[in-house]
Design a protein around this motif. Sequence first.
Motif, PDB file in Angstrom:
ATOM      1  N   THR A   1      13.934   1.161   0.761  1.00 50.41           N
ATOM      2  CA  THR A   1      12.740   1.021   1.588  1.00 50.41           C
ATOM      3  C   THR A   1      11.558   1.745   0.952  1.00 50.41           C
ATOM      4  O   THR A   1      10.439   1.232   0.942  1.00 50.41           O
ATOM      5  N   ALA A   2      11.804   2.929   0.396  1.00 49.29           N
ATOM      6  CA  ALA A   2      10.732   3.653  -0.299  1.00 49.29           C
ATOM      7  C   ALA A   2      10.237   2.855  -1.497  1.00 49.29           C
ATOM      8  O   ALA A   2       9.025   2.797  -1.767  1.00 49.29           O
ATOM      9  N   GLY A   3      11.161   2.229  -2.229  1.00 54.46           N
ATOM     10  CA  GLY A   3      10.773   1.426  -3.384  1.00 54.46           C
ATOM     11  C   GLY A   3       9.928   0.234  -2.998  1.00 54.46           C
ATOM     12  O   GLY A   3       8.937  -0.087  -3.674  1.00 54.46           O
ATOM     13  N   ILE A   4      10.283  -0.452  -1.913  1.00 53.11           N
ATOM     14  CA  ILE A   4       9.497  -1.598  -1.449  1.00 53.11           C
ATOM     15  C   ILE A   4       8.094  -1.157  -1.034  1.00 53.11           C
ATOM     16  O   ILE A   4       7.091  -1.811  -1.350  1.00 53.11           O
ATOM     17  N   ASN A   5       8.003  -0.042  -0.327  1.00 56.52           N
ATOM     18  CA  ASN A   5       6.691   0.475   0.082  1.00 56.52           C
ATOM     19  C   ASN A   5       5.813   0.796  -1.122  1.00 56.52           C
ATOM     20  O   ASN A   5       4.631   0.455  -1.165  1.00 56.52           O
ATOM     21  N   ALA A   6       6.405   1.471  -2.114  1.00 57.01           N
ATOM     22  CA  ALA A   6       5.657   1.834  -3.310  1.00 57.01           C
ATOM     23  C   ALA A   6       5.262   0.590  -4.102  1.00 57.01           C
ATOM     24  O   ALA A   6       4.138   0.483  -4.608  1.00 57.01           O
ATOM     25  N   ALA A   7       6.178  -0.377  -4.208  1.00 52.95           N
ATOM     26  CA  ALA A   7       5.895  -1.598  -4.958  1.00 52.95           C
ATOM     27  C   ALA A   7       4.782  -2.401  -4.305  1.00 52.95           C
ATOM     28  O   ALA A   7       3.930  -2.986  -4.994  1.00 52.95           O
ATOM     29  N   SER A   8       4.752  -2.441  -2.981  1.00 52.19           N
ATOM     30  CA  SER A   8       3.707  -3.166  -2.268  1.00 52.19           C
ATOM     31  C   SER A   8       2.329  -2.578  -2.571  1.00 52.19           C
ATOM     32  O   SER A   8       1.361  -3.310  -2.834  1.00 52.19           O
ATOM     33  N   VAL A   9       2.235  -1.258  -2.561  1.00 47.34           N
ATOM     34  CA  VAL A   9       0.968  -0.592  -2.876  1.00 47.34           C
ATOM     35  C   VAL A   9       0.598  -0.814  -4.342  1.00 47.34           C
ATOM     36  O   VAL A   9      -0.568  -1.049  -4.677  1.00 47.34           O
ATOM     37  N   ALA A  10       1.587  -0.760  -5.236  1.00 46.87           N
ATOM     38  CA  ALA A  10       1.326  -0.977  -6.657  1.00 46.87           C
ATOM     39  C   ALA A  10       0.824  -2.394  -6.918  1.00 46.87           C
ATOM     40  O   ALA A  10      -0.046  -2.611  -7.778  1.00 46.87           O
ATOM     41  N   LEU A  11       1.357  -3.376  -6.204  1.00 48.94           N
ATOM     42  CA  LEU A  11       0.874  -4.760  -6.334  1.00 48.94           C
ATOM     43  C   LEU A  11      -0.591  -4.859  -5.922  1.00 48.94           C
ATOM     44  O   LEU A  11      -1.394  -5.522  -6.588  1.00 48.94           O
ATOM     45  N   ALA A  12      -0.937  -4.208  -4.824  1.00 50.24           N
ATOM     46  CA  ALA A  12      -2.332  -4.207  -4.385  1.00 50.24           C
ATOM     47  C   ALA A  12      -3.219  -3.498  -5.400  1.00 50.24           C
ATOM     48  O   ALA A  12      -4.334  -3.947  -5.701  1.00 50.24           O
ATOM     49  N   ASP A  13      -2.733  -2.401  -5.960  1.00 45.95           N
ATOM     50  CA  ASP A  13      -3.488  -1.659  -6.972  1.00 45.95           C
ATOM     51  C   ASP A  13      -3.708  -2.499  -8.225  1.00 45.95           C
ATOM     52  O   ASP A  13      -4.741  -2.371  -8.894  1.00 45.95           O
ATOM     53  N   ALA A  14      -2.756  -3.385  -8.535  1.00 42.49           N
ATOM     54  CA  ALA A  14      -2.879  -4.256  -9.705  1.00 42.49           C
ATOM     55  C   ALA A  14      -3.801  -5.438  -9.452  1.00 42.49           C
ATOM     56  O   ALA A  14      -4.087  -6.216 -10.376  1.00 42.49           O
ATOM     57  N   GLY A  15      -4.242  -5.602  -8.224  1.00 41.65           N
ATOM     58  CA  GLY A  15      -5.116  -6.727  -7.900  1.00 41.65           C
ATOM     59  C   GLY A  15      -4.384  -8.044  -7.760  1.00 41.65           C
ATOM     60  O   GLY A  15      -4.998  -9.111  -7.854  1.00 41.65           O
ATOM     61  N   ILE A  16      -3.073  -7.998  -7.548  1.00 42.53           N
ATOM     62  CA  ILE A  16      -2.300  -9.223  -7.360  1.00 42.53           C
ATOM     63  C   ILE A  16      -2.666  -9.830  -6.004  1.00 42.53           C
ATOM     64  O   ILE A  16      -2.561  -9.148  -4.982  1.00 42.53           O
ATOM     65  N   PRO A  17      -3.112 -11.091  -5.967  1.00 41.10           N
ATOM     66  CA  PRO A  17      -3.459 -11.702  -4.680  1.00 41.10           C
ATOM     67  C   PRO A  17      -2.246 -11.765  -3.745  1.00 41.10           C
ATOM     68  O   PRO A  17      -1.202 -12.301  -4.113  1.00 41.10           O
ATOM     69  N   MET A  18      -2.402 -11.207  -2.557  1.00 39.84           N
ATOM     70  CA  MET A  18      -1.321 -11.201  -1.570  1.00 39.84           C
ATOM     71  C   MET A  18      -1.886 -11.529  -0.198  1.00 39.84           C
ATOM     72  O   MET A  18      -3.056 -11.269   0.086  1.00 39.84           O
ATOM     73  N   LYS A  19      -1.047 -12.067   0.660  1.00 39.64           N
ATOM     74  CA  LYS A  19      -1.443 -12.339   2.035  1.00 39.64           C
ATOM     75  C   LYS A  19      -1.634 -11.040   2.799  1.00 39.64           C
ATOM     76  O   LYS A  19      -2.498 -10.939   3.675  1.00 39.64           O
ATOM     77  N   CYS A  20      -0.821 -10.038   2.475  1.00 39.81           N
ATOM     78  CA  CYS A  20      -0.860  -8.759   3.165  1.00 39.81           C
ATOM     79  C   CYS A  20       0.073  -7.795   2.447  1.00 39.81           C
ATOM     80  O   CYS A  20       0.777  -8.170   1.513  1.00 39.81           O
TER      81      CYS A  20
END
Length: 251
Positions: free
Chosen positions: A134-153
Amino acid sequence: MDEKLSFFKDGFRLDGRRPDELRPIKIEVGVLARADGSCYMEMGDNKVIAAVYGPREVHPRHLQEVSRAIVRYRYNMASFSVEDRKRPGPDRRSYEVSKVSREALEPVILTSYFPKSVVDIFVEVLQADAGTRTAGINAASVALADAGIPMKCLISSCAAGKVDGEIVLDPMKFEDNFGEADVPIAMTPGGDFTLLQMDGRLAPEELKRALELAKTGCQQIYEVQRTALVDRYSSIEEQESCDEAEVEIYE
């Protein structure tokens, strides 16, 4: 139950939390200069770092998808992350966690924007104390946003468990090892589940209570994720404004 395995004292858990309370959370965004996006996260004594690279060309090329990007997720626990030194390299558990974590994140990534490319997500557990997926998913989600990857949320993830007959939020290592059940979930801010697993046995009413508790935890984690991203890019904008002002002064 044996006194040595008592999970509660005066209504509080052994680490001082109430049954419905998360462990302390810390998030730092943009911690790796060479990654397109990165995040360092602490959930209690869990210490996890996530890095995102891409979208970039797929190698080997036969893995390319003509109409969309593929998403690859690699979860790994460092040898020193647990008390009993772990054997280096991937194992059956790391493959399983990588698979379900990728499936938890992929539904919100707009992969159709980048055909014939790949988004690589690497999650390294530096210190483990239950709940690393769960910690990894949370961190990965933030990292995706930091990378500018287009996401729905964003995606937020948390677990609930049953210990000593009571449903608790975000079990720590002792509770996870000696508890009766563990229910990790991942969800969108709108409440759509992208991950739901269960280890152990729960009655229908207990499962309902566990899901409600885990959803509440995810909502709290989402606010921390969002605040970390806002703070990160607010500070960047402030720095850019200062740099522009200095240039004008020198001109």
